[in-house]
Design a protein around this motif. Sequence first.
Motif, PDB file in Angstrom:
ATOM      1  N   ILE A  27      12.664  -5.702  -3.727  1.00 24.94           N
ATOM      2  CA  ILE A  27      12.682  -4.339  -3.174  1.00 24.94           C
ATOM      3  C   ILE A  27      13.823  -4.223  -2.162  1.00 24.94           C
ATOM      4  N   HIS A  28      14.032  -5.275  -1.383  1.00 24.38           N
ATOM      5  CA  HIS A  28      15.102  -5.267  -0.380  1.00 24.38           C
ATOM      6  C   HIS A  28      16.467  -5.146  -1.054  1.00 24.38           C
ATOM      7  N   SER A  29      16.632  -5.820  -2.187  1.00 22.67           N
ATOM      8  CA  SER A  29      17.932  -5.736  -2.860  1.00 22.67           C
ATOM      9  C   SER A  29      18.141  -4.360  -3.496  1.00 22.67           C
ATOM     10  N   MET A  30      17.037  -3.641  -3.698  1.00 24.87           N
ATOM     11  CA  MET A  30      17.142  -2.293  -4.268  1.00 24.87           C
ATOM     12  C   MET A  30      17.393  -1.242  -3.173  1.00 24.87           C
ATOM     13  N   ALA A  31      16.660  -1.344  -2.071  1.00 29.50           N
ATOM     14  CA  ALA A  31      16.774  -0.347  -0.992  1.00 29.50           C
ATOM     15  C   ALA A  31      16.356  -0.979   0.328  1.00 29.50           C
ATOM     16  N   LYS A  32      17.351  -1.251   1.183  1.00 27.06           N
ATOM     17  CA  LYS A  32      17.061  -1.964   2.437  1.00 27.06           C
ATOM     18  C   LYS A  32      16.351  -1.093   3.468  1.00 27.06           C
ATOM     19  N   ASP A  33      16.568   0.229   3.372  1.00 28.18           N
ATOM     20  CA  ASP A  33      15.985   1.115   4.386  1.00 28.18           C
ATOM     21  C   ASP A  33      14.694   1.786   3.910  1.00 28.18           C
ATOM     22  N   ILE A  34      14.111   1.244   2.865  1.00 29.37           N
ATOM     23  CA  ILE A  34      12.874   1.800   2.294  1.00 29.37           C
ATOM     24  C   ILE A  34      11.735   1.761   3.324  1.00 29.37           C
ATOM     25  N   LYS A  35      10.827   2.723   3.229  1.00 26.78           N
ATOM     26  CA  LYS A  35       9.650   2.680   4.096  1.00 26.78           C
ATOM     27  C   LYS A  35       8.462   2.196   3.268  1.00 26.78           C
ATOM     28  N   LEU A  36       7.693   1.310   3.860  1.00 28.81           N
ATOM     29  CA  LEU A  36       6.581   0.678   3.131  1.00 28.81           C
ATOM     30  C   LEU A  36       5.251   1.063   3.771  1.00 28.81           C
ATOM     31  N   ILE A  37       4.299   1.395   2.953  1.00 26.44           N
ATOM     32  CA  ILE A  37       2.965   1.765   3.460  1.00 26.44           C
ATOM     33  C   ILE A  37       1.930   0.847   2.819  1.00 26.44           C
ATOM     34  N   VAL A  38       1.120   0.234   3.658  1.00 28.60           N
ATOM     35  CA  VAL A  38       0.092  -0.686   3.153  1.00 28.60           C
ATOM     36  C   VAL A  38      -1.271  -0.227   3.670  1.00 28.60           C
ATOM     37  N   VAL A  39      -2.199  -0.001   2.757  1.00 28.77           N
ATOM     38  CA  VAL A  39      -3.565   0.344   3.163  1.00 28.77           C
ATOM     39  C   VAL A  39      -4.382  -0.942   3.180  1.00 28.77           C
ATOM     40  N   VAL A  40      -4.954  -1.245   4.336  1.00 27.12           N
ATOM     41  CA  VAL A  40      -5.754  -2.467   4.446  1.00 27.12           C
ATOM     42  C   VAL A  40      -7.166  -2.131   4.908  1.00 27.12           C
ATOM     43  N   ARG A  41      -8.123  -2.892   4.412  1.00 29.18           N
ATOM     44  CA  ARG A  41      -9.506  -2.719   4.868  1.00 29.18           C
ATOM     45  C   ARG A  41     -10.077  -4.100   5.140  1.00 29.18           C
ATOM     46  N   ASN A  42     -11.236  -4.152   5.751  1.00 33.24           N
ATOM     47  CA  ASN A  42     -11.882  -5.443   6.019  1.00 33.24           C
ATOM     48  C   ASN A  42     -11.796  -6.322   4.761  1.00 33.24           C
ATOM     49  N   PRO A  43     -11.164  -7.511   4.862  1.00 32.77           N
ATOM     50  CA  PRO A  43     -10.968  -8.321   3.658  1.00 32.77           C
ATOM     51  C   PRO A  43     -12.266  -8.748   2.969  1.00 32.77           C
ATOM     52  N   VAL A  44     -13.362  -8.797   3.729  1.00 25.60           N
ATOM     53  CA  VAL A  44     -14.646  -9.162   3.100  1.00 25.60           C
ATOM     54  C   VAL A  44     -15.086  -7.998   2.195  1.00 25.60           C
ATOM     55  N   THR A  45     -15.040  -6.802   2.736  1.00 23.17           N
ATOM     56  CA  THR A  45     -15.409  -5.616   1.936  1.00 23.17           C
ATOM     57  C   THR A  45     -14.435  -5.456   0.778  1.00 23.17           C
ATOM     58  N   ARG A  46     -13.162  -5.767   1.036  1.00 19.06           N
ATOM     59  CA  ARG A  46     -12.144  -5.656  -0.013  1.00 19.06           C
ATOM     60  C   ARG A  46     -12.458  -6.588  -1.180  1.00 19.06           C
ATOM     61  N   ALA A  47     -12.865  -7.817  -0.828  1.00 15.19           N
ATOM     62  CA  ALA A  47     -13.194  -8.803  -1.866  1.00 15.19           C
ATOM     63  C   ALA A  47     -14.381  -8.317  -2.710  1.00 15.19           C
ATOM     64  N   ILE A  48     -15.369  -7.739  -2.036  1.00 18.11           N
ATOM     65  CA  ILE A  48     -16.556  -7.264  -2.761  1.00 18.11           C
ATOM     66  C   ILE A  48     -16.187  -6.056  -3.632  1.00 18.11           C
ATOM     67  N   SER A  49     -15.323  -5.209  -3.105  1.00 14.73           N
ATOM     68  CA  SER A  49     -14.860  -4.047  -3.858  1.00 14.73           C
ATOM     69  C   SER A  49     -14.095  -4.490  -5.116  1.00 14.73           C
ATOM     70  N   ASP A  50     -13.246  -5.479  -4.926  1.00 10.47           N
ATOM     71  CA  ASP A  50     -12.443  -6.049  -6.015  1.00 10.47           C
ATOM     72  C   ASP A  50     -13.379  -6.606  -7.101  1.00 10.47           C
ATOM     73  N   TYR A  51     -14.382  -7.363  -6.640  1.00 11.21           N
ATOM     74  CA  TYR A  51     -15.361  -7.957  -7.567  1.00 11.21           C
ATOM     75  C   TYR A  51     -16.117  -6.844  -8.312  1.00 11.21           C
ATOM     76  N   THR A  52     -16.506  -5.793  -7.583  1.00 14.46           N
ATOM     77  CA  THR A  52     -17.259  -4.677  -8.186  1.00 14.46           C
ATOM     78  C   THR A  52     -16.451  -4.049  -9.316  1.00 14.46           C
ATOM     79  N   GLN A  53     -15.140  -3.921  -9.072  1.00  9.84           N
ATOM     80  CA  GLN A  53     -14.252  -3.339 -10.083  1.00  9.84           C
ATOM     81  C   GLN A  53     -14.186  -4.220 -11.334  1.00  9.84           C
TER      82      GLN A  53
END
Length: 209
Positions: A27-53
């Motif tokens: 991504i850096h080699s494509m666009a160095k000034d890109i803006k990045l957005i990351v949505v994070v949630r409690n990793p325990v809940t995330r793991a359970i959500s992932d498993y549910t899916q």
Amino acid sequence: MPKTVDGQITMEKTPSYFVTNEAPKRIHSMAKDIKLIVVVRNPVTRAISDYTQTLSKKPEIPTFEVLAFKNRTLGLIDASWSAIRIGLYALHLENWLQFFPLSQILFVSGERLIVDPAGEMAKVQDFLGLTRVVTEKHFYFNKTKGFPCLKKPEDSGAPRCLGKSKGRTHPRIDPDVIHRLRKFYKPFNMMFYQMTGQDFQWEQEEGDK
Ligand SMILES: Nc1ncnc2c1ncn2[C@@H]1O[C@H](COP(=O)(O)OS(=O)(=O)O)[C@@H](OP(=O)(O)O)[C@H]1O
């Protein structure tokens, strides 16, 4: 990616980028000034959500409790299981910080996105240098869905919630397993809070829904 003309921004969403080792460099080699957005949630809940899916697509898979451990008696968590590995946010972020300054990355709290969608969207719009167009008036809490949905007040379009696969009921997980996972993630969460300068308060949460 589509070409962007003046006055437009191109947005692309791929959740797996955050945990893909090669992604920051590419991504850096494509666009160095890109803006990045990351949505994070409690990793325990995330793991359970992932498993549910996964469970919804493959009902025959072992239980969460089985998959979460390399050795349950010894309390050895299986960090190679993707549902667990993805929640090691500090380790993934380390890769990104080799290529991008923190100022180019916005971390959105998945928990706050549910309780205060307009507040989180205000941060997103500010980060992108946009006028705050999406505000409180665009959201309402849908009791049936149990989540905020979009009102679309400007046009006469019908209100819109996310699809059935978002906001599913999670299976009940053994509280001891949840406890062990919370302990496992704690140092990684602390490292993540330190790196981002944001306290996501995952240690304060009562349960993992
Ligand atoms: N408004 C609204 N409606 C429904 N769901 C909401 C909403 N806001 C956040 N969430 C939470 O988003 C979780 C699903 O996001 P995903 O990360 O799986 O989506 S995606 O794979 O990136 O498309 C989903 O996780 P689960 O509850 O495990 O299904 C929700 O908790």
